[in-house]
Scaffold this active site. Structure first.
Site, PDB file in Angstrom:
ATOM      1  CD  GLU A  12      -3.028  -1.053   0.123  1.00  0.00           C
ATOM      2  OE1 GLU A  12      -3.418  -0.038  -0.255  1.00  0.00           O
ATOM      3  OE2 GLU A  12      -3.163  -2.198  -0.498  1.00  0.00           O
ATOM      4  CG  HIS A 149      -7.489  -0.897  -1.813  1.00  0.00           C
ATOM      5  ND1 HIS A 149      -6.689  -0.843  -2.799  1.00  0.00           N
ATOM      6  CD2 HIS A 149      -8.929  -0.610  -2.619  1.00  0.00           C
ATOM      7  CE1 HIS A 149      -7.086  -0.819  -4.041  1.00  0.00           C
ATOM      8  NE2 HIS A 149      -8.460  -0.679  -3.793  1.00  0.00           N
ATOM      9  CG  ASP A 154      -5.068  -6.141  -1.746  1.00  0.00           C
ATOM     10  OD1 ASP A 154      -6.508  -6.594  -1.654  1.00  0.00           O
ATOM     11  OD2 ASP A 154      -4.864  -4.942  -1.999  1.00  0.00           O
TER      12      ASP A 154
END
Length: 410
Positions: A12, A149, A154
């Protein structure tokens, strides 16, 4: 010798451009055996030393990042967890660009070419009729993607997607070739002291109210000057009806510096709250919005429920003042001509805030100088250079809600 296996990664980030100022703020690594079976998982937040970009997307707060290690601190373990493995990512070009950019910032350059597989590109082979997003690809295999996210979510979903591809492959030759190539090209270890990784659930603020952190027994309360200094800081902290981690720490430090005990702080908070109540009732009417505002402040200051009931009661029904409503705060106000600086990814376009500021006679200022009256941050705990400089100068930092409240009084 068996191949090491796969390392699925997900980052991220503050934005999309690793070559500019965007940074990694979270990483997850999932290990899989050569057959695609998941064997281990790790993830951590990373302190980028700047604002966090689109927080509405990744949902990471600056208060959480304050507890996180830097990339340099976690890099030795990250490199060890990638060494000898095939890197896997959904849109691998994006993640590997950020990985290399962060490694270059700490002067580490891999001496071998990273072997990477992209589950987004592999969808052309295994899912020709599906979309290319991670959600679309996971849906085709009934892989749960709950909380997208978040790096750990993920990365886990991508590792399971890889296993799905492998199970549907006609032969293993392409997988084995990648594994052999990664096994031959080992990364140079990076020497560094072990640093604990801090997942999101471990980085959450403790929930310990700042009052509980103020020393119970201190020298006698320092008098009216100290009282007014503490109340003035409290007033600035409550401009946006949020007490950020930085503000919480500041209130604790101020109480300690002034010799204000926890009991004295509780009395000052009650005094402040009664003053707000008096201001709300000054026109003889307490609106629903004013009552809600008082409830918000009461929760932030841990005002006892019976005191809240007394403050919001009709004036002719209100019990007598407990003797703590004598202080009148000048309050923090913006005046025409004041300089205001914005920082971070706002929910409204900067141009709209600039128009709002100028329409009230205020002056938007790009840089933070000692002449700036207020800094407005997307997150009141922002780590941006502007926010850090503002705190060093003692300039008030508020969020957008705080700015809106102040503009209403200009």
């Amino acid at each position: 010798m068996p191949h090491t296996g796969f390392a699925t990664i997900d980052f991220e980030t503050t934005g999309l451009f690793p070559g500019g100022n965007d940074r990694v703020i979270e990483v997850a690594v999932v290990h899989s055996d050569p057959d695609g079976s998941i064997t281990a998982r790790w993830d951590t937040l990373i302190n980028p030393g700047r604002d966090l970009g689109r927080q509405d997307i990744h949902r990471i707060s600056a208060a959480e990042i304050l507890r996180a290690p830097t990339f340099a601190q976690i890099a030795p373990e990250l490199i060890a967890r990638l060494d000898g493995r095939v890197l896997v990512a959904h849109n691998a070009a994006f993640d590997t660009r950020f990985l290399i950019a962060e490694l270059e910032r700490i002067d580490y350059v891999p001496d071998v070419e990273l072997v990477a597989l992209c589950t987004m590109q592999l969808a052309r082979v295994f899912l020709p009729d599906a979309g290319r997003s991670l959600a679309d690809c996971c849906a085709a295999f009934d892989i749960v993607l709950d909380g997208a996210h978040r790096a750990s979510v993920d990365a886990e979903a991508t590792a399971r997607l890889l296993a799905g591809y492998m199970a549907h492959a006609r032969d293993r030759s392409s997988w084995d070739q990648a594994l052999e190539q990664a096994d031959r090209g080992r990364l140079i270890p990076l020497i560094g002291a072990p640093t604990p990784w801090v997942p999101r659930e471990h980085a959450q603020p403790t929930g310990r109210h700042f009052l509980e952190r103020i020393v119970e027994t201190l020298p006698p309360f320092g008098g009216s000057d100290a009282q007014n200094e503490y109340l003035a800081l409290l007033d600035r902290c409550l401009l946006d009806r949020v007490i950020s981690q930085h503000e919480s720490d500041g209130l604790v430090a101020m109480a300690t510096k002034l010799g204000i005990s926890r009991d004295a702080c509780e009395k000052l908070h009650l005094e402040y709250f009664w003053s707000l109540g008096a201001a709300a009732w000054s026109d003889g009417v307490l609106t629903a919005d004013e009552r809600d505002d008082l409830a918000t402040v009461a929760a932030l200051l841990q005002i006892p429920s019976d005191q809240f009931d007394r403050v919001v009661a009709e004036p002719d029904e209100r019990p007598s003042d407990p003797g703590t409503a004598g202080t009148t705060l000048a309050g923090f106000r913006l005046e025409p001509g004041d300089l205001v600086t914005l920082t971070g990814e706002m929910s409204r376009p900067r141009s709209e805030w600039h128009d709002a500021l100028t329409s009230h006679g205020l002056v938007p200022k790009e840089a933070v100088t000692k002449q700036v009256k207020l800094v407005v941050a997307a997150d009141p705990d922002s780590l941006s250079g502007k926010a850090r400089k503002a705190r060093n100068y003692g300039i008030t930092v508020v969020d957008e809600a705080g700015l809106a409240r102040l503009l209403a009084g200009v």
